[in-house]
Design an enzyme around this catalytic site. Structure first.
Site, PDB file in Angstrom:
ATOM      1  N   ILE A  64      14.378   0.470   7.662  1.00 35.16           N
ATOM      2  CA  ILE A  64      14.702   1.000   6.334  1.00 35.16           C
ATOM      3  C   ILE A  64      14.718   2.525   6.320  1.00 35.16           C
ATOM      4  O   ILE A  64      15.202   3.129   5.353  1.00 35.16           O
ATOM      5  CB  ILE A  64      13.751   0.472   5.239  1.00 35.16           C
ATOM      6  CG1 ILE A  64      12.296   0.867   5.519  1.00 35.16           C
ATOM      7  CG2 ILE A  64      13.905  -1.038   5.081  1.00 35.16           C
ATOM      8  CD1 ILE A  64      11.355   0.553   4.364  1.00 35.16           C
ATOM      9  N   PHE A  83      10.836  -5.530  -0.267  1.00 33.71           N
ATOM     10  CA  PHE A  83       9.532  -6.000   0.197  1.00 33.71           C
ATOM     11  C   PHE A  83       9.014  -5.201   1.387  1.00 33.71           C
ATOM     12  O   PHE A  83       7.798  -5.165   1.619  1.00 33.71           O
ATOM     13  CB  PHE A  83       9.614  -7.467   0.644  1.00 33.71           C
ATOM     14  CG  PHE A  83       9.894  -8.460  -0.428  1.00 33.71           C
ATOM     15  CD1 PHE A  83       8.878  -8.974  -1.220  1.00 33.71           C
ATOM     16  CD2 PHE A  83      11.194  -8.921  -0.647  1.00 33.71           C
ATOM     17  CE1 PHE A  83       9.129  -9.916  -2.194  1.00 33.71           C
ATOM     18  CE2 PHE A  83      11.461  -9.872  -1.625  1.00 33.71           C
ATOM     19  CZ  PHE A  83      10.425 -10.366  -2.399  1.00 33.71           C
ATOM     20  N   ALA A  85       7.318  -3.253   4.070  1.00 32.30           N
ATOM     21  CA  ALA A  85       6.178  -2.338   4.007  1.00 32.30           C
ATOM     22  C   ALA A  85       5.199  -2.645   5.121  1.00 32.30           C
ATOM     23  O   ALA A  85       5.088  -3.786   5.574  1.00 32.30           O
ATOM     24  CB  ALA A  85       5.459  -2.454   2.655  1.00 32.30           C
ATOM     25  N   THR A 127       1.737  -3.350  -5.142  1.00 30.43           N
ATOM     26  CA  THR A 127       0.459  -4.052  -5.051  1.00 30.43           C
ATOM     27  C   THR A 127      -0.523  -3.568  -6.103  1.00 30.43           C
ATOM     28  O   THR A 127      -0.470  -2.407  -6.527  1.00 30.43           O
ATOM     29  CB  THR A 127      -0.154  -3.834  -3.657  1.00 30.43           C
ATOM     30  OG1 THR A 127      -1.489  -4.336  -3.621  1.00 30.43           O
ATOM     31  CG2 THR A 127      -0.204  -2.346  -3.294  1.00 30.43           C
ATOM     32  N   ASP A 128      -1.452  -4.451  -6.485  1.00 30.36           N
ATOM     33  CA  ASP A 128      -2.493  -4.040  -7.419  1.00 30.36           C
ATOM     34  C   ASP A 128      -3.459  -3.028  -6.804  1.00 30.36           C
ATOM     35  O   ASP A 128      -4.209  -2.347  -7.508  1.00 30.36           O
ATOM     36  CB  ASP A 128      -3.271  -5.257  -7.937  1.00 30.36           C
ATOM     37  CG  ASP A 128      -3.950  -6.083  -6.859  1.00 30.36           C
ATOM     38  OD1 ASP A 128      -3.860  -5.729  -5.668  1.00 30.36           O
ATOM     39  OD2 ASP A 128      -4.562  -7.113  -7.206  1.00 30.36           O
ATOM     40  N   GLU A 129      -3.441  -2.889  -5.480  1.00 27.40           N
ATOM     41  CA  GLU A 129      -4.371  -1.978  -4.821  1.00 27.40           C
ATOM     42  C   GLU A 129      -4.137  -0.514  -5.189  1.00 27.40           C
ATOM     43  O   GLU A 129      -5.012   0.331  -4.974  1.00 27.40           O
ATOM     44  CB  GLU A 129      -4.317  -2.175  -3.308  1.00 27.40           C
ATOM     45  CG  GLU A 129      -4.764  -3.561  -2.877  1.00 27.40           C
ATOM     46  CD  GLU A 129      -4.883  -3.708  -1.376  1.00 27.40           C
ATOM     47  OE1 GLU A 129      -5.401  -2.779  -0.726  1.00 27.40           O
ATOM     48  OE2 GLU A 129      -4.460  -4.757  -0.862  1.00 27.40           O
ATOM     49  N   TYR A 151      -3.284   2.689   3.089  1.00 24.46           N
ATOM     50  CA  TYR A 151      -2.243   1.733   2.703  1.00 24.46           C
ATOM     51  C   TYR A 151      -1.918   1.840   1.223  1.00 24.46           C
ATOM     52  O   TYR A 151      -0.758   2.032   0.840  1.00 24.46           O
ATOM     53  CB  TYR A 151      -2.674   0.300   3.033  1.00 24.46           C
ATOM     54  CG  TYR A 151      -1.921  -0.737   2.242  1.00 24.46           C
ATOM     55  CD1 TYR A 151      -0.536  -0.853   2.355  1.00 24.46           C
ATOM     56  CD2 TYR A 151      -2.576  -1.588   1.355  1.00 24.46           C
ATOM     57  CE1 TYR A 151       0.180  -1.778   1.604  1.00 24.46           C
ATOM     58  CE2 TYR A 151      -1.874  -2.524   0.607  1.00 24.46           C
ATOM     59  CZ  TYR A 151      -0.504  -2.614   0.730  1.00 24.46           C
ATOM     60  OH  TYR A 151       0.193  -3.527  -0.016  1.00 24.46           O
ATOM     61  N   ALA A 153      -2.597   4.157  -0.880  1.00 23.52           N
ATOM     62  CA  ALA A 153      -2.083   5.481  -1.235  1.00 23.52           C
ATOM     63  C   ALA A 153      -0.597   5.595  -0.908  1.00 23.52           C
ATOM     64  O   ALA A 153       0.183   6.188  -1.667  1.00 23.52           O
ATOM     65  CB  ALA A 153      -2.875   6.551  -0.504  1.00 23.52           C
ATOM     66  N   LYS A 155       1.510   3.102  -0.861  1.00 19.09           N
ATOM     67  CA  LYS A 155       2.234   2.288  -1.849  1.00 19.09           C
ATOM     68  C   LYS A 155       2.289   2.989  -3.204  1.00 19.09           C
ATOM     69  O   LYS A 155       3.320   2.951  -3.894  1.00 19.09           O
ATOM     70  CB  LYS A 155       1.581   0.916  -1.981  1.00 19.09           C
ATOM     71  CG  LYS A 155       1.775   0.016  -0.779  1.00 19.09           C
ATOM     72  CD  LYS A 155       3.243  -0.311  -0.507  1.00 19.09           C
ATOM     73  CE  LYS A 155       3.851  -1.212  -1.566  1.00 19.09           C
ATOM     74  NZ  LYS A 155       5.246  -1.602  -1.207  1.00 19.09           N
ATOM     75  N   ASN A 181      -1.741 -12.338  -2.408  1.00 20.49           N
ATOM     76  CA  ASN A 181      -0.887 -13.496  -2.167  1.00 20.49           C
ATOM     77  C   ASN A 181      -1.487 -14.421  -1.113  1.00 20.49           C
ATOM     78  O   ASN A 181      -2.208 -13.983  -0.216  1.00 20.49           O
ATOM     79  CB  ASN A 181       0.483 -13.047  -1.669  1.00 20.49           C
ATOM     80  CG  ASN A 181       1.432 -12.645  -2.769  1.00 20.49           C
ATOM     81  OD1 ASN A 181       2.598 -13.025  -2.786  1.00 20.49           O
ATOM     82  ND2 ASN A 181       0.955 -11.830  -3.708  1.00 20.49           N
ATOM     83  N   LYS A 190      -4.359 -11.706   7.656  1.00 18.25           N
ATOM     84  CA  LYS A 190      -4.868 -11.682   6.298  1.00 18.25           C
ATOM     85  C   LYS A 190      -5.922 -12.775   6.141  1.00 18.25           C
ATOM     86  O   LYS A 190      -5.933 -13.759   6.884  1.00 18.25           O
ATOM     87  CB  LYS A 190      -3.726 -11.865   5.290  1.00 18.25           C
ATOM     88  CG  LYS A 190      -2.650 -10.778   5.389  1.00 18.25           C
ATOM     89  CD  LYS A 190      -3.200  -9.402   5.067  1.00 18.25           C
ATOM     90  CE  LYS A 190      -2.161  -8.305   5.185  1.00 18.25           C
ATOM     91  NZ  LYS A 190      -1.228  -8.254   4.072  1.00 18.25           N
ATOM     92  N   ASN A 250     -15.149 -13.048  -2.112  1.00 12.95           N
ATOM     93  CA  ASN A 250     -14.776 -13.432  -0.753  1.00 12.95           C
ATOM     94  C   ASN A 250     -15.696 -14.526  -0.223  1.00 12.95           C
ATOM     95  O   ASN A 250     -15.268 -15.390   0.555  1.00 12.95           O
ATOM     96  CB  ASN A 250     -14.817 -12.215   0.164  1.00 12.95           C
ATOM     97  CG  ASN A 250     -13.656 -11.268  -0.084  1.00 12.95           C
ATOM     98  OD1 ASN A 250     -12.685 -11.617  -0.754  1.00 12.95           O
ATOM     99  ND2 ASN A 250     -13.766 -10.057   0.442  1.00 12.95           N
ATOM    100  N   HIS A 277     -14.101  -0.078   0.807  1.00  8.35           N
ATOM    101  CA  HIS A 277     -13.696  -1.430   0.430  1.00  8.35           C
ATOM    102  C   HIS A 277     -13.759  -1.595  -1.087  1.00  8.35           C
ATOM    103  O   HIS A 277     -14.841  -1.584  -1.684  1.00  8.35           O
ATOM    104  CB  HIS A 277     -14.627  -2.439   1.111  1.00  8.35           C
ATOM    105  CG  HIS A 277     -14.103  -3.833   1.124  1.00  8.35           C
ATOM    106  ND1 HIS A 277     -14.763  -4.871   1.733  1.00  8.35           N
ATOM    107  CD2 HIS A 277     -12.966  -4.385   0.616  1.00  8.35           C
ATOM    108  CE1 HIS A 277     -14.078  -5.988   1.600  1.00  8.35           C
ATOM    109  NE2 HIS A 277     -12.986  -5.716   0.914  1.00  8.35           N
TER     110      HIS A 277
END
Length: 327
Positions: A64, A83, A85, A127-129, A151, A153, A155, A181, A190, A250, A277
């Site tokens: 990309i 998508f 990334a 992402t929600d992050e 990561y 940052a 996004k 997800n 993941k 978790n 975290h």
């Protein structure tokens, strides 16, 4: 109609492509679907095997960040669903350069090409992050961005670049921000596929810290359904949260996976917590629900059971990936 799907051989992107080519999205019933994927470690042509013979699908291996290639593919494109990334937090902590290159420069390259080609809609999948961590309540789309990992940052940076192309140039961009997800074809680094495949192989699972970090779980099919709702009816310039509505620590998730695979607590190996975290993620989905009629449709219990069963039945898919990636 032509749709360009970047990262379409990855976990979420390939699900979207399989659904689009398979007729799940009425607005794309006759669309040509062009997949652009570099096939890095997490991209896999096998993810597209169920629809590989469709005359409506075209696969292009490429980067990309390659402006010439991107420009050639963008010509005649009506919809872009982005998508592609670098997405693994641990890898971004070990080294962030590739995250900045792909997630920031790659997104800008796509946006500029889409502007030049007069694309009618650009959906940037985030992402929600990017919001950081939240102790109580849920983030609305207007919450300030406070990313804590390289990561997230990267996004957040790409989200802001996407917004700028709408505000500055009028490019019809929408941004989606999803919670965690899960589902079939997810690369086994993941947590759900990693823990599942470890347990299926009789290996212990590494649980970070005290195991009390909280995530909201979203089945990949619900996520892609939400993305298509935004592609069809999302207002340009707007952000839409997409969540699953199932919050678990978790440790709670680990217990469910132990039960699903017939393992016990002796298979849990506590490990030192990840740097920075985030303690809890939670997105408010009022906006997409009210405007576009979104609601998660896959019950978590059903989705998790089906996901574990898929990994149990598809060793030929994940064993080579784990061996190659050293997971």
């Amino acid at each position: 109609m032509r749709v360009l799907v970047t990262g379409g051989a990855g976990f979420i992107g390939s699900h979207y492509v399989r659904q689009a080519v398979g007729g799940a999205y009425p607005s794309l019933a006759d669309a040509e679907v062009v997949v652009l994927d570099l096939l890095t470690y997490a991209g896999n042509r096998a993810n597209l095997d169920p629809v590989a013979d469709s005359p409506r699908l075209r696969f292009v291996q490429g980067d990309i960040c390659d402006a010439e290639l991107v420009s050639s593919l963008m010509a005649g494109t009506d919809l872009v669903v982005h998508f592609a990334a670098e997405s693994h937090v641990d890898r971004s902590i070990a080294g962030s350069a590739e995250f900045i290159r792909t997630n920031v420069l790659g997104t800008q390259t796509l946006l500029q090409a889409a502007l030049d080609a007069d694309v009618r809609k650009f959906v940037h999948v985030s992402t929600d992050e990017v919001y950081g961590s939240i102790e109580v309540g849920s983030w609305p789309e207007t919450h300030p961005l406070e990313p804590n990992s390289p990561y997230s940052a990267s996004k957040a940076s790409s989200d802001l670049i996407a917004r700028s192309y709408y505000r500055t140039h009028g490019l019809p961009v929408c941004v989606t921000r999803c919670s965690n997800n899960y589902g079939p074809y997810q690369f086994p680094e993941k947590v759900i596929p990693l823990f599942t495949t470890n347990l299926l192989d009789g290996k212990k699972v590494p649980l970070y810290g005290d195991g009390l970090n909280v995530r909201d779980w979203l089945h990949v099919d619900d996520h892609c359904h939400g993305i298509q709702l935004v592609a069809d009816g999302g207002r340009p310039g707007e952000v839409y949260n997409i969540g699953g509505g199932t919050e678990l620590t978790n440790r709670e998730l680990t217990s469910l996976l132990l039960e699903a695979t017939g393992a016990d607590e002796s298979m849990v190996q506590p490990v030192i917590d990840r740097k920075a975290h985030d303690r809890r993620y939670s997105v408010d989905i009022t906006k997409i629900s009210t405007e576009l009629g979104y609601a998660p449709r896959v019950p978590f219990e059903t989705g998790l059971a089906e996901t574990v069963a898929w990994y149990r039945d598809n060793r030929a898919w994940w064993e080579p990936l784990r061996a190659r990636a050293g997971v």
